[in-house]
Enzyme design. Sequence first.
Site, PDB file in Angstrom:
ATOM      1  N   HIS A 129       0.267 -29.014  12.072  1.00 18.55           N
ATOM      2  CA  HIS A 129       1.330 -29.643  12.514  1.00 18.55           C
ATOM      3  C   HIS A 129       1.099 -31.395  12.859  1.00 18.55           C
ATOM      4  O   HIS A 129       1.723 -31.500  13.983  1.00 18.55           O
ATOM      5  CB  HIS A 129       2.131 -28.826  13.805  1.00 18.55           C
ATOM      6  CG  HIS A 129       3.123 -27.677  13.384  1.00 18.55           C
ATOM      7  ND1 HIS A 129       4.296 -27.974  12.820  1.00 18.55           N
ATOM      8  CD2 HIS A 129       2.845 -26.449  13.313  1.00 18.55           C
ATOM      9  CE1 HIS A 129       4.968 -26.812  12.407  1.00 18.55           C
ATOM     10  NE2 HIS A 129       4.029 -25.785  12.781  1.00 18.55           N
ATOM     11  N   GLY A 136       2.368 -18.091   5.545  1.00 17.86           N
ATOM     12  CA  GLY A 136       1.796 -19.497   5.908  1.00 17.86           C
ATOM     13  C   GLY A 136       0.629 -19.847   4.995  1.00 17.86           C
ATOM     14  O   GLY A 136      -0.144 -20.831   5.460  1.00 17.86           O
ATOM     15  N   ASP A 157       0.176 -29.385   2.004  1.00 20.01           N
ATOM     16  CA  ASP A 157       0.160 -28.238   1.303  1.00 20.01           C
ATOM     17  C   ASP A 157       0.034 -28.600  -0.322  1.00 20.01           C
ATOM     18  O   ASP A 157      -0.771 -28.312  -0.735  1.00 20.01           O
ATOM     19  CB  ASP A 157       1.475 -27.300   1.523  1.00 20.01           C
ATOM     20  CG  ASP A 157       1.526 -26.823   2.920  1.00 20.01           C
ATOM     21  OD1 ASP A 157       0.622 -27.234   3.797  1.00 20.01           O
ATOM     22  OD2 ASP A 157       2.519 -26.501   3.311  1.00 20.01           O
ATOM     23  N   SER A 187       2.924 -20.729  -0.453  1.00 21.06           N
ATOM     24  CA  SER A 187       3.202 -20.014  -1.778  1.00 21.06           C
ATOM     25  C   SER A 187       4.109 -20.863  -2.308  1.00 21.06           C
ATOM     26  O   SER A 187       4.243 -21.100  -3.488  1.00 21.06           O
ATOM     27  CB  SER A 187       4.016 -18.413  -1.720  1.00 21.06           C
ATOM     28  OG  SER A 187       5.127 -18.601  -0.700  1.00 21.06           O
ATOM     29  N   SER A 212       9.653 -14.166 -12.851  1.00 22.25           N
ATOM     30  CA  SER A 212       8.725 -14.210 -12.139  1.00 22.25           C
ATOM     31  C   SER A 212       8.324 -12.704 -11.984  1.00 22.25           C
ATOM     32  O   SER A 212       9.194 -11.672 -11.922  1.00 22.25           O
ATOM     33  CB  SER A 212       9.406 -14.562 -10.952  1.00 22.25           C
ATOM     34  OG  SER A 212       8.445 -14.064  -9.571  1.00 22.25           O
TER      35      SER A 212
HETATM   36  C1  GLA Z   1       3.683 -26.059   6.842  1.00 26.08           C
HETATM   37  C2  GLA Z   1       4.149 -27.451   6.195  1.00 26.08           C
HETATM   38  C3  GLA Z   1       3.054 -28.199   6.297  1.00 26.08           C
HETATM   39  C4  GLA Z   1       2.550 -28.582   7.634  1.00 26.08           C
HETATM   40  C5  GLA Z   1       2.205 -27.139   8.274  1.00 26.08           C
HETATM   41  C6  GLA Z   1       1.901 -27.284   9.581  1.00 26.08           C
HETATM   42  O1  GLA Z   1       2.875 -25.294   5.888  1.00 26.08           O
HETATM   43  O2  GLA Z   1       4.524 -27.277   4.680  1.00 26.08           O
HETATM   44  O3  GLA Z   1       3.424 -29.637   5.690  1.00 26.08           O
HETATM   45  O4  GLA Z   1       3.279 -29.366   8.575  1.00 26.08           O
HETATM   46  O5  GLA Z   1       3.458 -26.213   7.905  1.00 26.08           O
HETATM   47  O6  GLA Z   1       0.638 -27.805   9.781  1.00 26.08           O
END
Ligand code: GLA
Length: 387
Positions: free
Chosen positions: A35, A124, A171, A127, A68
């Site tokens: 975050h 988390g 990500d 995906s 999918s």
């Molecule tokens: C999600 C968001 C990222 C990042 C994380 C927390 O995965 O897509 O951009 O903010 O939460 O670190």
Amino acid sequence: MTKNVQANFEKAFGNGDGETRIFFAPGRVNLIGEHVDYSGGLVLPCAIGIGTYGVIRRRKDDMILLASGNNPLKPVLDLNTLGNDPIHGWGNYPKAVARLIMKKGYALGGFELYVEGNMPSGAGLSSSASLTSLVAFTLNEVFGLGIDPITRVRICQDAEAMNGVNCGVMDPFACTLGKKDHGILLDCSSLKYEYIPLNLGDYRIMLANTNKRRSLADSKYNERRAECEAAVLMLRKAVDIGNLCELAPHVFEQHKHIIKDETVIRRATHAVYENQRTKDTAAALHNNELQKLPQLLMASHESLRDNYEVVGAELEAMVQATVAFSEGLLGTRMTGAGFGGCTVSLLHKDYIEDFTAKVGAAYNAKTGLQPDFYVVSPWDGVKECQF
Ligand code: GLA
């Protein structure tokens, strides 16, 4: 896996004319720097060897046919009308990528795309960034567009925003630019990055999925981001900053009184100190001081729990069960956006079996949920697969 995915493509679309190509985009796990990406901070994720496969074939018309292995919905789209439509479900992610590519002036044609992920969704592990990075790379290759990786990363980030989450850049960056056996130390403000060798010796990256779906995650995520932006606006009365993570902890301490909201102070405290922890973790990895990791990961977890408030009861139960196990453990914390999802632990390879049995049982006794465990390795970013 590639053979299966190719066969599933043919089941979905038949074996018509034209070449099919197959691609793989990894998921990612964030080791530390949670975050902070949307506050211009440092993050330390790595791509992982589970993710999303995609098989594609060009068409002669302007139709996009999607299927999918993880979702029964088979959206049929037209390149000329690519507005977001809830009826297209998961297809809105590939659609957003195609639309953003065309908006930049690149020409696409129709195609058939079959995707199949071997990673848990909503856990988390990104995906959705795995899917968008796959689509951006695949279209770039198949239509010979020549879009550079950073532009593709931004396209994926914007595609998430078009689907309701104002996420940061971490990500898609990890899914696109990951490197085997390395973490990526990424400065989310400048996008400068460095590959850090993850010389973990006998330790492995163990993911524990709480199997608590991240309900409400999207709205809470956007709320946290807005709170950090509010903190920046208030702090700018005292210091000249572009974003929160430009502040060293001691400078933040001098000025934090200017923030007139106790909750916002805690959010900002998390961002500023988490940024420092990422720096310290990268230095520890660099200097082979693995003994420093447990304390850094736990401090990150506690701040996400107490200051940022993104750790639900299930994540906390998993971390507590992990700490209680303790043998062969080199640190643990929640990873990703929070509100459910996974923990990441560094675990000695000799304890993997014992860990999954004992931590699994303790977690189950506390929550009634059955967890899943994955041992993952740092992996390359999206690329084409050979048959
Ligand atoms: C999600 C968001 C990222 C990042 C994380 C927390 O995965 O897509 O951009 O903010 O939460 O670190």
